[in-house]
Scaffold this active site. Structure first.
Site, PDB file in Angstrom:
ATOM      1  CG  HIS A 130      -1.828   1.130   1.369  1.00 40.64           C
ATOM      2  ND1 HIS A 130      -3.187   1.028   1.168  1.00 40.64           N
ATOM      3  CD2 HIS A 130      -1.602   2.422   1.722  1.00 40.64           C
ATOM      4  CE1 HIS A 130      -3.744   2.212   1.375  1.00 40.64           C
ATOM      5  NE2 HIS A 130      -2.794   3.081   1.724  1.00 40.64           N
ATOM      6  CD  GLU A 131       1.530   3.497   3.623  1.00 41.61           C
ATOM      7  OE1 GLU A 131       1.684   4.587   3.027  1.00 41.61           O
ATOM      8  OE2 GLU A 131       0.501   3.242   4.262  1.00 41.61           O
ATOM      9  CG  HIS A 134       0.346   6.179  -0.723  1.00 42.29           C
ATOM     10  ND1 HIS A 134      -0.586   7.081  -1.178  1.00 42.29           N
ATOM     11  CD2 HIS A 134      -0.241   5.527   0.311  1.00 42.29           C
ATOM     12  CE1 HIS A 134      -1.696   6.973  -0.459  1.00 42.29           C
ATOM     13  NE2 HIS A 134      -1.512   6.030   0.447  1.00 42.29           N
TER      14      HIS A 134
END
Length: 166
Positions: A130-131, A134
């Site tokens: 997820h990060e 980003h």
């Protein structure tokens, strides 16, 4: 250390690709500290530098096992598959089901500039993916299989799967 403003959906910085960190200096270390403080204040699981308006490849994560600081993280291995609920501090109130690898290995630099690797499974694998997404300008809503309605979000919170945000 300072609490930083978490950028919200619609802010163009969330869609930009972060640049690699070329020198680990006091400025970078301060950003990491600010990110951790901001993540904890917002009851998050992770935070990427893009989310505070800094286009550098920096991530902080804490899935309940202690703070991880990753500089220039890169997924070098993944296996398996899991589908689970995700939210995001930059997209408040939205929860979606996202397919992620069950296990990942990530190469990164620590705050001393040493190359490290971390293996993550389940929630940690999900948070790492997820990060790192980003950092590439990708949001979980881009990968969501479907979005949860209000009743489903309450059930997920009740069972503890979303007790903290991303």
């Amino acid at each position: 250390m300072a609490i930083r403003y978490v950028r919200k959906i619609g802010d163009e910085v969330l869609r930009k690709k972060a640049k690699p960190v070329t020198e680990i200096n006091s400025h970078i270390l301060t950003i990491l500290e600010d990110m951790a403080q901001t993540m904890y204040l917002n009851d998050g699981v992770g935070l990427a530098a893009n989310q505070i308006g800094v286009l550098r490849r920096l991530v902080v994560i804490d899935v309940g096992e202690g703070l991880l600081e990753l500089i220039n993280p890169e997924i070098v291995y993944e296996e398996g598959e899991q589908v689970g609920a995700e939210g995001c501090l930059s997209i408040p109130g939205v929860v979606g089901e996202v397919k992620r690898p069950k296990k990942v290995k990530v190469k990164y630099l620590d705050r001393e500039g040493k190359e490290r690797e971390i293996e993550g499974e389940d929630l940690l694998a999900r948070a790492l993916c997820h990060e790192i997404d980003h950092l590439n300008g990708v949001l979980f809503i881009d990968k969501a299989i479907r979005f949860l309605d209000e009743e489903e979000k309450e059930q997920v919170k009740y069972f503890g799967n979303m007790s903290r945000g991303w």
